[in-house]
Design a protein around this motif. Structure first.
Motif, PDB file in Angstrom:
ATOM      1  N   LYS A  65      27.278  45.298  55.040  1.00  0.00           N
ATOM      2  CA  LYS A  65      28.733  46.282  54.620  1.00  0.00           C
ATOM      3  C   LYS A  65      29.868  45.207  54.412  1.00  0.00           C
ATOM      4  CE  LYS A  65      27.931  50.250  56.127  1.00  0.00           C
ATOM      5  NZ  LYS A  65      27.983  52.104  56.212  1.00  0.00           N
ATOM      6  N   LYS A  66      30.090  43.966  54.971  1.00  0.00           N
ATOM      7  CA  LYS A  66      31.020  42.990  54.022  1.00  0.00           C
ATOM      8  C   LYS A  66      30.876  42.441  52.391  1.00  0.00           C
ATOM      9  CE  LYS A  66      33.381  42.518  58.706  1.00  0.00           C
ATOM     10  NZ  LYS A  66      34.239  42.298  59.993  1.00  0.00           N
ATOM     11  N   SER A  67      29.160  42.105  52.810  1.00  0.00           N
ATOM     12  CA  SER A  67      28.657  41.251  51.841  1.00  0.00           C
ATOM     13  C   SER A  67      28.505  42.096  50.686  1.00  0.00           C
ATOM     14  CB  SER A  67      27.136  40.754  52.637  1.00  0.00           C
ATOM     15  OG  SER A  67      27.352  39.769  53.510  1.00  0.00           O
ATOM     16  N   ILE A  68      28.749  43.361  51.092  1.00  0.00           N
ATOM     17  CA  ILE A  68      29.161  44.579  49.388  1.00  0.00           C
ATOM     18  C   ILE A  68      29.858  44.396  49.239  1.00  0.00           C
ATOM     19  CG2 ILE A  68      28.609  46.417  49.472  1.00  0.00           C
ATOM     20  CD1 ILE A  68      25.966  46.409  51.118  1.00  0.00           C
ATOM     21  N   LEU A  69      31.055  44.138  49.808  1.00  0.00           N
ATOM     22  CA  LEU A  69      32.343  44.748  49.336  1.00  0.00           C
ATOM     23  C   LEU A  69      32.695  43.216  48.949  1.00  0.00           C
ATOM     24  CD1 LEU A  69      34.545  46.385  49.572  1.00  0.00           C
ATOM     25  CD2 LEU A  69      35.091  46.100  51.707  1.00  0.00           C
ATOM     26  N   ILE A  70      32.808  42.033  49.208  1.00  0.00           N
ATOM     27  CA  ILE A  70      32.639  40.812  48.699  1.00  0.00           C
ATOM     28  C   ILE A  70      32.459  40.605  47.453  1.00  0.00           C
ATOM     29  CG2 ILE A  70      32.264  38.059  48.673  1.00  0.00           C
ATOM     30  CD1 ILE A  70      32.723  38.929  52.131  1.00  0.00           C
ATOM     31  N   GLU A  71      30.653  41.531  47.363  1.00  0.00           N
ATOM     32  CA  GLU A  71      29.844  41.009  45.803  1.00  0.00           C
ATOM     33  C   GLU A  71      30.676  42.230  45.022  1.00  0.00           C
ATOM     34  OE1 GLU A  71      27.932  39.387  43.742  1.00  0.00           O
ATOM     35  OE2 GLU A  71      28.346  38.785  45.687  1.00  0.00           O
ATOM     36  N   LYS A  72      31.387  43.326  45.377  1.00  0.00           N
ATOM     37  CA  LYS A  72      32.430  44.426  44.657  1.00  0.00           C
ATOM     38  C   LYS A  72      32.826  43.365  44.098  1.00  0.00           C
ATOM     39  CE  LYS A  72      30.757  48.865  46.097  1.00  0.00           C
ATOM     40  NZ  LYS A  72      31.003  49.579  46.733  1.00  0.00           N
ATOM     41  N   ILE A  73      34.235  42.907  44.779  1.00  0.00           N
ATOM     42  CA  ILE A  73      35.207  41.825  44.957  1.00  0.00           C
ATOM     43  C   ILE A  73      35.286  41.616  43.672  1.00  0.00           C
ATOM     44  CG2 ILE A  73      37.146  40.568  45.757  1.00  0.00           C
ATOM     45  CD1 ILE A  73      37.261  41.884  48.293  1.00  0.00           C
ATOM     46  N   LYS A  74      33.995  40.812  44.335  1.00  0.00           N
ATOM     47  CA  LYS A  74      33.620  39.763  42.516  1.00  0.00           C
ATOM     48  C   LYS A  74      33.275  40.028  41.285  1.00  0.00           C
ATOM     49  CE  LYS A  74      31.770  35.636  45.845  1.00  0.00           C
ATOM     50  NZ  LYS A  74      30.226  35.421  45.878  1.00  0.00           N
ATOM     51  N   THR A  75      32.455  41.528  41.506  1.00  0.00           N
ATOM     52  CA  THR A  75      31.811  42.135  39.956  1.00  0.00           C
ATOM     53  C   THR A  75      33.191  42.986  39.089  1.00  0.00           C
ATOM     54  OG1 THR A  75      30.107  42.567  41.116  1.00  0.00           O
ATOM     55  CG2 THR A  75      30.616  44.057  39.240  1.00  0.00           C
ATOM     56  N   ILE A  76      33.830  42.871  40.051  1.00  0.00           N
ATOM     57  CA  ILE A  76      35.304  43.432  39.406  1.00  0.00           C
ATOM     58  C   ILE A  76      35.907  42.932  39.061  1.00  0.00           C
ATOM     59  CG2 ILE A  76      37.726  45.285  40.013  1.00  0.00           C
ATOM     60  CD1 ILE A  76      36.001  46.384  42.770  1.00  0.00           C
ATOM     61  N   HIS A  82      35.876  39.190  32.185  1.00  0.00           N
ATOM     62  CA  HIS A  82      34.731  38.764  31.087  1.00  0.00           C
ATOM     63  C   HIS A  82      34.102  39.870  30.014  1.00  0.00           C
ATOM     64  CE1 HIS A  82      34.690  34.831  32.915  1.00  0.00           C
ATOM     65  NE2 HIS A  82      34.871  35.220  34.185  1.00  0.00           N
ATOM     66  N   HIS A  83      34.099  40.734  30.916  1.00  0.00           N
ATOM     67  CA  HIS A  83      33.333  42.002  29.697  1.00  0.00           C
ATOM     68  C   HIS A  83      34.523  42.734  29.762  1.00  0.00           C
ATOM     69  CE1 HIS A  83      29.589  39.951  31.267  1.00  0.00           C
ATOM     70  NE2 HIS A  83      30.621  40.398  32.248  1.00  0.00           N
ATOM     71  N   THR A  84      35.765  42.985  29.232  1.00  0.00           N
ATOM     72  CA  THR A  84      36.543  43.844  28.675  1.00  0.00           C
ATOM     73  C   THR A  84      37.207  43.616  27.299  1.00  0.00           C
ATOM     74  OG1 THR A  84      38.193  45.377  28.950  1.00  0.00           O
ATOM     75  CG2 THR A  84      38.352  43.737  30.337  1.00  0.00           C
ATOM     76  N   GLN A  85      37.055  44.285  26.667  1.00  0.00           N
ATOM     77  CA  GLN A  85      37.539  44.138  24.900  1.00  0.00           C
ATOM     78  C   GLN A  85      39.263  43.794  25.308  1.00  0.00           C
ATOM     79  OE1 GLN A  85      36.392  42.085  22.976  1.00  0.00           O
ATOM     80  NE2 GLN A  85      34.493  42.334  24.479  1.00  0.00           N
ATOM     81  N   GLU A  86      39.688  44.677  25.580  1.00  0.00           N
ATOM     82  CA  GLU A  86      41.386  44.694  26.396  1.00  0.00           C
ATOM     83  C   GLU A  86      42.083  43.962  27.344  1.00  0.00           C
ATOM     84  OE1 GLU A  86      42.139  48.912  28.839  1.00  0.00           O
ATOM     85  OE2 GLU A  86      39.817  49.565  27.401  1.00  0.00           O
ATOM     86  N   ASP A  87      43.068  43.683  26.553  1.00  0.00           N
ATOM     87  CA  ASP A  87      44.205  42.657  27.450  1.00  0.00           C
ATOM     88  C   ASP A  87      44.599  43.332  28.576  1.00  0.00           C
ATOM     89  OD1 ASP A  87      44.953  41.665  24.795  1.00  0.00           O
ATOM     90  OD2 ASP A  87      46.838  42.125  24.360  1.00  0.00           O
ATOM     91  N   ILE A  88      44.517  42.161  29.191  1.00  0.00           N
ATOM     92  CA  ILE A  88      44.127  42.465  31.317  1.00  0.00           C
ATOM     93  C   ILE A  88      45.863  42.799  31.159  1.00  0.00           C
ATOM     94  CG2 ILE A  88      44.088  40.789  33.140  1.00  0.00           C
ATOM     95  CD1 ILE A  88      41.962  39.679  32.066  1.00  0.00           C
ATOM     96  N   LYS A  89      45.965  43.349  31.697  1.00  0.00           N
ATOM     97  CA  LYS A  89      47.854  43.694  31.876  1.00  0.00           C
ATOM     98  C   LYS A  89      47.449  44.888  33.241  1.00  0.00           C
ATOM     99  CE  LYS A  89      48.631  41.914  28.297  1.00  0.00           C
ATOM    100  NZ  LYS A  89      49.697  40.977  28.534  1.00  0.00           N
ATOM    101  N   ILE A  90      46.780  44.060  34.454  1.00  0.00           N
ATOM    102  CA  ILE A  90      46.815  44.835  35.368  1.00  0.00           C
ATOM    103  C   ILE A  90      47.724  44.109  36.634  1.00  0.00           C
ATOM    104  CG2 ILE A  90      44.885  46.551  35.053  1.00  0.00           C
ATOM    105  CD1 ILE A  90      43.227  44.284  36.726  1.00  0.00           C
TER     106      ILE A  90
END
Length: 194
Positions: A65-76, A82-90
């Protein structure tokens, strides 16, 4: 049933996973970055086959579960940078907390303990990789890139860029342009001989 897959960060990875699931006759509802939702539970035999096939493709089925959570952090983070065309404003800390339903301090400590670096450094590294990519494309000015990547100023971007790469953005661009000129000269010289 949800499954979590490590290193699944590109559209190519999603295609590979879909093919493996089809091969196993596992109907799926969703195949997204780092996550798969299938319609039914899988047998131990199917799980082992899936694990083996994913490993051969450079991917990894995760159980912890912890590895899954870390991987989710990286993926987000990768998805947002890298995969959004919008300006990063968050604000990444608020965004991660909201998406993952965990306190940011918990996420940050978990990430640091497992990865040996902070979430902030991981974000900075990915932002600089994206900045380099945008500079290579040459479609945006450094000011436009700074705005797109949510830097407070060009100076802030330049400072982080130099810390990560050892080069200023302008020096990086000169190296890229010099390399392009050398390639054009080779093409010109080759064309001259014919």
């Amino acid at each position: 049933m949800k499954l979590f897959i490590k290193y699944m960060v590109s559209n190519r990875c999603k295609m590979v996973v879909k093919e493996i699931l089809k091969e196993l006759n596992l109907p799926f509802i969703l195949v997204d970055f780092g996550e798969v939702e299938i319609m039914e539970d899988i047998s131990l035999e199917q799980r082992e086959f899936l694990k083996k096939e994913l490993l051969e493709s450079g991917l990894e089925l995760m159980d912890d579960k912890k590895s899954i959570l870390i991987e989710k952090i990286k993926t987000i983070i990768i998805q947002m940078i890298h995969h959004t065309q919008e300006d990063i404003k968050i604000n990444f800390s608020d965004y991660l907390s909201e998406k993952l339903h965990h306190n940011y301090n918990y996420l940050a400590n978990l990430f640091s303990d497992a990865q040996g670096t902070t979430i902030e450094h991981y974000i900075i590294y990915n932002k600089i990789e994206r900045v380099k990519e945008l500079m290579i494309y040459g479609e945006l000015t450094i000011t436009e890139i700074a705005y797109k990547m949510n830097y407070s100023s060009v100076a802030h971007l330049s400072s982080q860029f130099k810390k990560v790469t050892g080069l200023s953005p302008s020096h990086f661009k000169q190296l890229k342009d010099k390399r392009r000129n050398q390639i054009e000269e080779i093409a010109y010289d080759t064309g001259k001989k014919n």
